[in-house]
Design an enzyme around this catalytic site. Structure first.
Site, mmCIF file in Angstrom:
data_model
loop_
_atom_site.group_PDB
_atom_site.id
_atom_site.type_symbol
_atom_site.label_atom_id
_atom_site.label_comp_id
_atom_site.label_asym_id
_atom_site.label_seq_id
_atom_site.Cartn_x
_atom_site.Cartn_y
_atom_site.Cartn_z
ATOM 1 C CG ASP A 142 20.980 -23.599 -15.099
ATOM 2 O OD1 ASP A 142 20.363 -23.139 -14.139
ATOM 3 O OD2 ASP A 142 20.787 -23.057 -16.223
ATOM 4 C CG ASP B 62 26.841 -25.014 -13.540
ATOM 5 O OD1 ASP B 62 26.866 -23.660 -13.869
ATOM 6 O OD2 ASP B 62 26.605 -25.901 -14.163
#
Length: 307
Positions: A95, A93
């Site tokens: 963030d 991922d």
């Protein structure tokens, strides 16, 4: 690009998934919306022209689980959750895994506190900001010379300013380099759109060249559903040149809906919950760790990092 029926400031946590052929800026959630409401046609904010996912969600504290207490599993320094060969590619991922969004929020909060004369001891109250009601309470409690609506708009515009300087997460560059040196292919899967991605990563363009591919759910026409739908991870997994079995993929996630998304795609998931995220139930990840630096590749069937 396929537009999703959300306010342009939407956090991606709402349940509006209908695809539209036109921009949603004119569809009009409440201009003070955090992306979680269902209000329609309540007016237009100056921020309505901003693309989805540029504005980070407002944040609340989250209790982080201890490294040695992972649901029913106990994980010590020598524990092996996966064996060599169980995983051959990794999806990260963006963030909270690659980019340190937490420090960005800290900068934003410090800016606003300084501007409105809020003491450092009281700064955590701003972190609890979620919607107009909590903004109203904050403005009242501290007798701020600004309306709750304008305070929330300022919160978001200040966030945009600092997002341009988003740093990498501690330990992520070392981990990525280690994996690449050992021929582990890595990709990125994010709900951000292309414009938001460019804003947040503009200081790290060389670093992101190390990844096999990057799937941006906010812009990618194949990603027609948001997390917790598995679509983002299904699309990202399908773009590895080796076309790996999803069960051979390891996902690193910081959000519970992201864990659910990866699990729905039949992938292995390690959860790194951010302490500022909304308090949620354990989503059932393979392991829960408190930082990227706590990730030991050898425990997941990957080559160990040399001392």
């Amino acid at each position: 690009m396929t537009q999703k029926e959300c306010d342009p400031r939407c956090t991606g946590k709402c349940n509006k998934r209908k695809s539209l052929p036109v921009s949603t800026a004119s569809k009009g959630c409440d201009p003070k919306c955090t992306g979680r409401c269902s209000k329609k046609n309540a007016g237009v904010s100056p921020l309505d022209s901003l693309p989805p996912a540029v504005i980070p969600p407002l944040i609340t504290p989250l209790e982080i689980k201890e490294l040695d207490n992972i649901g029913d599993n106990k994980i010590g320094p020598q524990s092996k959750l996966l064996q060599p060969g169980d995983v051959n590619v990794i999806i990260m991922d963006l963030d909270g895994i690659i980019l340190d969004i937490e420090i960005v929020y800290q900068w934003v909060i410090e800016d606003l506190a300084g501007k409105y004369g809020i003491s450092a001891e009281e700064v955590p109250h701003i972190i609890d900001l979620q919607d107009e009601e909590t903004a109203k309470k904050l403005c009242t409690d501290y007798n701020l010379s600004v309306s709750p609506q304008d305070f929330m708009i300022e919160f978001r515009s200040t966030s945009i300013k600092h997002l341009a300087n988003t740093p990498l997460m501690p330990g992520i560059e070392k981990l990525v380099d280690h994996l690449i040196e050992n021929n582990i292919i890595i990709a990125v899967a994010s709900t951000s759109n292309e414009e938001a991605f460019k804003l947040k990563t503009q200081k790290h363009t060389e670093f992101f060249k190390k990844f096999s591919h990057i799937v941006l759910g906010g812009s990618d026409p194949e990603v027609d559903q948001r997390k917790p739908s598995p679509k983002l991870y299904q699309v990202c997994g399908s773009r590895f040149p080796s076309n790996p079995d999803p069960k051979k993929i390891l996902v690193l996630e910081d959000a519970s809906e992201g864990v659910a998304s990866a699990k729905g795609a039949q992938m292995n998931v390690v959860w790194f919950p951010n302490k500022y995220m909304k308090k949620e139930n354990d989503p059932g990840a393979l392991a829960v760790l408190d930082s990227i630096e706590a990730f030991n590749p050898e425990q997941f069937g990957l080559p160990p990092i040399k001392k």
